[in-house]
Motif scaffolding. Structure first.
Motif, PDB file in Angstrom:
ATOM      1  N   SER A  81     -15.083 -67.185   4.608  1.00 48.49           N
ATOM      2  CA  SER A  81     -14.805 -65.846   4.102  1.00 48.49           C
ATOM      3  C   SER A  81     -13.586 -65.926   3.187  1.00 48.49           C
ATOM      4  CB  SER A  81     -14.538 -64.878   5.254  1.00 48.49           C
ATOM      5  OG  SER A  81     -13.311 -65.186   5.890  1.00 48.49           O
ATOM      6  N   PRO A  82     -13.356 -64.875   2.399  1.00 50.68           N
ATOM      7  CA  PRO A  82     -12.187 -64.874   1.506  1.00 50.68           C
ATOM      8  C   PRO A  82     -10.856 -64.966   2.246  1.00 50.68           C
ATOM      9  CG  PRO A  82     -13.764 -63.179   0.848  1.00 50.68           C
ATOM     10  CD  PRO A  82     -14.224 -63.699   2.173  1.00 50.68           C
ATOM     11  N   LYS A  83     -10.853 -64.686   3.564  1.00 55.01           N
ATOM     12  CA  LYS A  83      -9.600 -64.749   4.324  1.00 55.01           C
ATOM     13  C   LYS A  83      -9.015 -66.156   4.342  1.00 55.01           C
ATOM     14  CE  LYS A  83     -10.973 -61.041   7.511  1.00 55.01           C
ATOM     15  NZ  LYS A  83     -11.263 -60.712   8.937  1.00 55.01           N
ATOM     16  N   ARG A  84      -9.877 -67.142   4.367  1.00 54.47           N
ATOM     17  CA  ARG A  84      -9.446 -68.540   4.385  1.00 54.47           C
ATOM     18  C   ARG A  84     -10.160 -69.288   3.273  1.00 54.47           C
ATOM     19  NH1 ARG A  84      -6.361 -70.417   9.090  1.00 54.47           N
ATOM     20  NH2 ARG A  84      -5.492 -68.462   9.905  1.00 54.47           N
ATOM     21  N   GLY A  85      -9.389 -69.890   2.369  1.00 58.04           N
ATOM     22  CA  GLY A  85      -9.954 -70.577   1.224  1.00 58.04           C
ATOM     23  C   GLY A  85     -10.257 -72.036   1.497  1.00 58.04           C
ATOM     24  N   LEU A  86     -10.598 -72.740   0.423  1.00 62.33           N
ATOM     25  CA  LEU A  86     -10.960 -74.152   0.533  1.00 62.33           C
ATOM     26  C   LEU A  86      -9.807 -74.987   1.077  1.00 62.33           C
ATOM     27  CD1 LEU A  86     -12.925 -76.485   0.033  1.00 62.33           C
ATOM     28  CD2 LEU A  86     -12.116 -76.562  -2.345  1.00 62.33           C
ATOM     29  N   MET A  87      -8.600 -74.688   0.657  1.00 61.58           N
ATOM     30  CA  MET A  87      -7.451 -75.473   1.118  1.00 61.58           C
ATOM     31  C   MET A  87      -7.215 -75.287   2.621  1.00 61.58           C
ATOM     32  SD  MET A  87      -6.662 -77.256  -1.356  1.00 61.58           S
ATOM     33  CE  MET A  87      -5.329 -78.066  -0.454  1.00 61.58           C
ATOM     34  N   ASP A  88      -7.526 -74.090   3.134  1.00 62.73           N
ATOM     35  CA  ASP A  88      -7.424 -73.876   4.581  1.00 62.73           C
ATOM     36  C   ASP A  88      -8.433 -74.744   5.320  1.00 62.73           C
ATOM     37  OD1 ASP A  88      -5.406 -71.736   4.698  1.00 62.73           O
ATOM     38  OD2 ASP A  88      -6.900 -70.558   3.640  1.00 62.73           O
ATOM     39  N   ALA A  89      -9.647 -74.842   4.742  1.00 63.72           N
ATOM     40  CA  ALA A  89     -10.668 -75.690   5.356  1.00 63.72           C
ATOM     41  C   ALA A  89     -10.248 -77.154   5.321  1.00 63.72           C
ATOM     42  CB  ALA A  89     -12.003 -75.498   4.639  1.00 63.72           C
ATOM     43  N   ILE A  90      -9.729 -77.598   4.178  1.00 63.67           N
ATOM     44  CA  ILE A  90      -9.275 -78.992   4.062  1.00 63.67           C
ATOM     45  C   ILE A  90      -8.152 -79.267   5.055  1.00 63.67           C
ATOM     46  CG2 ILE A  90      -8.125 -80.635   2.530  1.00 63.67           C
ATOM     47  CD1 ILE A  90      -9.718 -79.399   0.218  1.00 63.67           C
ATOM     48  N   ASN A  91      -7.279 -78.305   5.232  1.00 63.31           N
ATOM     49  CA  ASN A  91      -6.197 -78.464   6.214  1.00 63.31           C
ATOM     50  C   ASN A  91      -6.757 -78.616   7.625  1.00 63.31           C
ATOM     51  OD1 ASN A  91      -3.318 -78.295   7.107  1.00 63.31           O
ATOM     52  ND2 ASN A  91      -4.043 -76.406   8.054  1.00 63.31           N
ATOM     53  N   ALA A  92      -7.829 -77.873   7.931  1.00 63.55           N
ATOM     54  CA  ALA A  92      -8.468 -78.002   9.248  1.00 63.55           C
ATOM     55  C   ALA A  92      -9.110 -79.372   9.405  1.00 63.55           C
ATOM     56  CB  ALA A  92      -9.507 -76.897   9.433  1.00 63.55           C
ATOM     57  N   PHE A  93      -9.695 -79.905   8.312  1.00 65.33           N
ATOM     58  CA  PHE A  93     -10.283 -81.244   8.381  1.00 65.33           C
ATOM     59  C   PHE A  93      -9.203 -82.302   8.604  1.00 65.33           C
ATOM     60  CE2 PHE A  93     -13.399 -79.540   4.963  1.00 65.33           C
ATOM     61  CZ  PHE A  93     -14.025 -78.754   5.912  1.00 65.33           C
ATOM     62  N   VAL A  94      -8.111 -82.152   7.868  1.00 70.00           N
ATOM     63  CA  VAL A  94      -7.042 -83.148   7.912  1.00 70.00           C
ATOM     64  C   VAL A  94      -6.443 -83.251   9.313  1.00 70.00           C
ATOM     65  CG1 VAL A  94      -4.692 -83.597   7.112  1.00 70.00           C
ATOM     66  CG2 VAL A  94      -6.489 -83.041   5.463  1.00 70.00           C
ATOM     67  N   LYS A  95      -6.387 -82.132  10.027  1.00 67.38           N
ATOM     68  CA  LYS A  95      -5.813 -82.154  11.370  1.00 67.38           C
ATOM     69  C   LYS A  95      -6.734 -82.807  12.396  1.00 67.38           C
ATOM     70  CE  LYS A  95      -2.598 -78.289  10.886  1.00 67.38           C
ATOM     71  NZ  LYS A  95      -2.162 -76.972  11.418  1.00 67.38           N
ATOM     72  N   HIS A  96      -7.934 -83.140  11.949  1.00 66.93           N
ATOM     73  CA  HIS A  96      -8.874 -83.848  12.825  1.00 66.93           C
ATOM     74  C   HIS A  96      -9.465 -85.006  12.026  1.00 66.93           C
ATOM     75  CE1 HIS A  96      -8.739 -80.877  16.088  1.00 66.93           C
ATOM     76  NE2 HIS A  96      -8.601 -79.985  15.117  1.00 66.93           N
ATOM     77  N   PRO A 100     -14.457 -87.665   9.302  1.00 64.75           N
ATOM     78  CA  PRO A 100     -14.328 -87.651   7.837  1.00 64.75           C
ATOM     79  C   PRO A 100     -14.973 -86.411   7.229  1.00 64.75           C
ATOM     80  CG  PRO A 100     -14.955 -89.835   8.623  1.00 64.75           C
ATOM     81  CD  PRO A 100     -15.058 -88.909   9.799  1.00 64.75           C
ATOM     82  N   PRO A 101     -14.548 -86.017   6.018  1.00 63.17           N
ATOM     83  CA  PRO A 101     -14.797 -84.639   5.556  1.00 63.17           C
ATOM     84  C   PRO A 101     -16.039 -84.365   4.724  1.00 63.17           C
ATOM     85  CG  PRO A 101     -13.259 -85.709   4.080  1.00 63.17           C
ATOM     86  CD  PRO A 101     -13.599 -86.717   5.146  1.00 63.17           C
ATOM     87  N   ILE A 102     -16.787 -85.385   4.295  1.00 63.77           N
ATOM     88  CA  ILE A 102     -17.837 -85.131   3.311  1.00 63.77           C
ATOM     89  C   ILE A 102     -18.855 -84.089   3.790  1.00 63.77           C
ATOM     90  CG2 ILE A 102     -19.863 -86.150   2.194  1.00 63.77           C
ATOM     91  CD1 ILE A 102     -17.398 -86.751   0.693  1.00 63.77           C
ATOM     92  N   TYR A 103     -19.385 -84.277   4.990  1.00 64.27           N
ATOM     93  CA  TYR A 103     -20.387 -83.326   5.475  1.00 64.27           C
ATOM     94  C   TYR A 103     -19.801 -81.924   5.591  1.00 64.27           C
ATOM     95  CZ  TYR A 103     -23.548 -80.778   8.518  1.00 64.27           C
ATOM     96  OH  TYR A 103     -24.374 -79.810   9.041  1.00 64.27           O
ATOM     97  N   TYR A 104     -18.576 -81.825   6.046  1.00 70.14           N
ATOM     98  CA  TYR A 104     -17.974 -80.519   6.288  1.00 70.14           C
ATOM     99  C   TYR A 104     -17.695 -79.782   4.978  1.00 70.14           C
ATOM    100  CZ  TYR A 104     -17.661 -82.717  10.787  1.00 70.14           C
ATOM    101  OH  TYR A 104     -17.992 -83.372  11.944  1.00 70.14           O
ATOM    102  N   LEU A 208     -19.158 -93.494   0.708  1.00 73.09           N
ATOM    103  CA  LEU A 208     -19.795 -92.272   1.214  1.00 73.09           C
ATOM    104  C   LEU A 208     -20.088 -92.387   2.705  1.00 73.09           C
ATOM    105  CD1 LEU A 208     -22.308 -91.340  -1.644  1.00 73.09           C
ATOM    106  CD2 LEU A 208     -20.271 -90.063  -0.940  1.00 73.09           C
ATOM    107  N   GLY A 209     -20.506 -93.576   3.124  1.00 74.93           N
ATOM    108  CA  GLY A 209     -20.738 -93.799   4.543  1.00 74.93           C
ATOM    109  C   GLY A 209     -19.460 -93.658   5.349  1.00 74.93           C
ATOM    110  N   PHE A 210     -18.372 -94.238   4.842  1.00 71.79           N
ATOM    111  CA  PHE A 210     -17.077 -94.123   5.527  1.00 71.79           C
ATOM    112  C   PHE A 210     -16.641 -92.663   5.626  1.00 71.79           C
ATOM    113  CE2 PHE A 210     -15.840 -98.568   3.796  1.00 71.79           C
ATOM    114  CZ  PHE A 210     -16.629 -99.168   4.766  1.00 71.79           C
ATOM    115  N   TYR A 211     -16.853 -91.920   4.553  1.00 65.83           N
ATOM    116  CA  TYR A 211     -16.445 -90.512   4.517  1.00 65.83           C
ATOM    117  C   TYR A 211     -17.389 -89.604   5.329  1.00 65.83           C
ATOM    118  CZ  TYR A 211     -12.619 -90.809   1.131  1.00 65.83           C
ATOM    119  OH  TYR A 211     -11.406 -91.058   0.514  1.00 65.83           O
ATOM    120  N   THR A 212     -18.469 -90.191   5.846  1.00 63.89           N
ATOM    121  CA  THR A 212     -19.413 -89.416   6.657  1.00 63.89           C
ATOM    122  C   THR A 212     -19.200 -89.653   8.147  1.00 63.89           C
ATOM    123  OG1 THR A 212     -21.071 -89.482   4.900  1.00 63.89           O
ATOM    124  CG2 THR A 212     -21.856 -88.960   7.114  1.00 63.89           C
TER     125      THR A 212
END
Length: 536
Positions: A81-96, A100-104, A208-212
């Motif tokens: 949603s507009p409440k959380r942008g792409l950078m918020d999502a990337i931040n959530a990926f980075v904390k876990h 790896p982030p490709i699928y997400y 791509l495999g590593f990032y998956t």
């Protein structure tokens, strides 16, 4: 001059070829049939939460205030949603960083693109799973230069219960299947053509495999062993090109390696459950069940009454590998055997030597399952090829075996598509049963932990309200204004509520329990409360 392949995809009007077309159509149908019907399990809810830009800490901060929340409000934190942008999502990926982030990233864009059509990323997984079919064809063509083998492999992949199950999950496993097949194809093609472009393609597919999925590293190790043995342990031009391409792939993955190092949660990327001491018989049972699930899955754990199924599928796999090794050049059977053995051994040996259950999840078995399907595809193709000189009774026998394999796969996939839950849902296996009880009631309140609230929101009706009461210092007002009050799973929340609010009594209790895998048992309890003096 390196031999150039013409990727011939034509099929004749042979009845077997027509059957493969039917299996392809059925496989596509099964991937999309009743896609949102089964419970949304814990890992899937993590996918939706993180692509929406929320970490576990963010979600807990909201839910652990102890407030009543409608299903729609909870799902707001699991949809972009507009409440959380792409950078918020990337931040959530980075904390876990263990994921790896490709699928997400793909899932987030998919949800944004079809936000008025889809409610979860499961449809993305199903689409990607269809892409795996031409990928296995390409790999088989590089290995065998046979259109028939490629099509048989597509047919087996199309109706594999394992593939159907993970095509319908909001997780990265269908994409992982594609990257394994693509990187394997790219490696064989680069070794055949010896061009910088093709080695570059291999480097990209490897990254791509590593990032998956991190277990792609084990697949890459298998590739390395193959190249070294294929080149007779000589420091040849092919080996040098492979090392440079692998280095390039690792360099492309270097940014995420940095993320993993910075993430304190990934000091040991192995999840806690993977080290749980597990008896050897349970491990062996899991391996047998996993092998059988490539071809047949009846939604049960290891059952001694079905030992004949595990035995027959294991014999089929072993014979297919034996047949492959005796009828193909070393470059072919070595690659397929390494694809099967290396990922499996990297998971099995730590369990045998140090204890644990890393080798038991079916999803970690995907690389080996692809090698097995290719070996079986070669075996079947050899038996149905009219050019092969075999006795009439042998032809009849193999026709019967092929019919059994196909029927088992189609029947399993039909069961999966029509069932409202499956063993892969683990802890959330009984969410559908819970929903059948809660959803028809008027003004229902479900008390549960924050973790269960996240997954329950996908099974419960919009009018249901959920609440985690554990943070509340007083619970006298809990349930006021509701006609039906339920407590899901949390005995601690139930005891707290009954102790602090003696007006509440247990009215009904529902308990469900089953063994979902040889090493996992799911148990679910739902209590319904009422105001009264008697405790029923």
């Amino acid at each position: 001059m390196p031999k150039k392949h013409n990727y011939n995809v034509r099929l004749s009007k042979n009845p077997w070829h027509l059957l493969i077309i039917v299996l392809l159509v059925l496989g596509i149908f099964f991937r999309f049939a009743n896609l949102e019907q089964k419970p949304y399990w814990g890992d899937e809810s993590l996918t939706s939460q993180r692509i929406s830009g929320y970490t576990d800490e963010d979600f807990q901060a909201i839910v652990l205030q102890g407030e009543e929340m409608k299903v729609v409000e909870i799902q707001d934190y699991q949809r972009p949603s507009p409440k959380r942008g792409l950078m918020d999502a990337i931040n959530a990926f980075v904390k876990h960083g263990e994921h790896p982030p490709i699928y997400y990233l793909m899932a987030r864009f998919w949800m944004q693109l079809f936000q008025n059509i889809v409610t979860t990323p499961r449809s993305l997984s199903a689409v990607i799973s269809v892409v795996a079919m031409p990928c296995i064809y390409l790999l088989c063509w590089e290995l065998f230069e046979s259109s028939l083998i490629g099509w048989v492999a597509i047919g087996l992949l199309a109706i594999s219960p394992l593939q159907i199950l993970y095509a319908q999950e909001a997780r990265q496993y269908s994409l992982w299947t594609v990257t394994i097949l693509l990187s394997s194809w790219a490696l064989l093609r680069a070794m055949r053509l010896h061009s910088k472009l093709n080695w570059g393609v291999y480097a990209v597919t490897l990254a791509l495999g590593f990032y998956t999925h991190l277990i792609s590293v084990i697949v890459a190790i298998g590739h390395g062993i193959y190249v070294v043995v294929h080149e007779s342990f000589r420091f040849s031009k092919t080996l040098i090109a492979y090392l440079l391409a692998s280095l390039a792939g690792c360099l492309l993955f270097l940014p995420w390696i940095g993320v993993m190092i910075a993430d304190s949660q990934v000091e040991n990327p192995s999840p806690g459950w993977s080290k749980t001491p597990t008896p050897l018989p349970s491990l062996v049972q899991s391996w047998l069940v996993n092998i059988s699930h490539i071809f047949v899955d009846l939604n049960d754990s290891f059952v001694y009454g079905k030992l004949w199924i595990y035995a027959l599928t294991s014999i089929l796999v072993l014979y297919a590998i034996y047949f492959l090794c005796n009828h193909t050049p070393k470059r072919v059977w070595l690659f397929v055997c390494l694809l099967i053995a290396v990922p499996a051994l990297f998971l099995i040996l730590p369990d045998l030597l140090g204890g644990g259950r890393r080798s038991t999840p079916l999803r970690y078995f995907i690389p080996s399952s692809l090698g097995i399907q290719i070996a079986v595809a070669y075996l079947i193709s050899s038996k149905i090829n009219p050019g092969v000189n075999v006795n009439n009774w042998q032809q009849k026998l193999w026709q019967l075996i092929i019919v059994v394999i196909v029927s088992s796969g189609v029947f399993s996939c039909a069961l999966i598509s029509q069932s409202d839950t499956w063993w892969t849902k683990g802890r959330e296996y009984y969410h559908t049963e819970v929903a059948k009880i809660v959803n028809p009631t008027d003004q229902p309140l479900v008390i549960a932990t924050w973790f269960d609230i996240r997954t329950l929101s996908h099974s419960l009706a919009p009018h249901v309200v959920l609440q985690d009461i554990r943070p509340l210092q007083e619970v006298n007002s809990v349930g006021k204004g509701f006609s039906n009050v339920f407590v899901y799973q949390s005995k601690a929340a139930l005891d707290y509520l009954l102790e602090e609010n003696p007006n509440y009594k247990i009215d009904k209790t529902w308990k469900w329990k089953r063994q979902t895998t040889p090493v996992n048992t799911t148990q679910t309890t739902l209590w319904k409360l009422k105001i009264g003096e008697e405790n029923y």
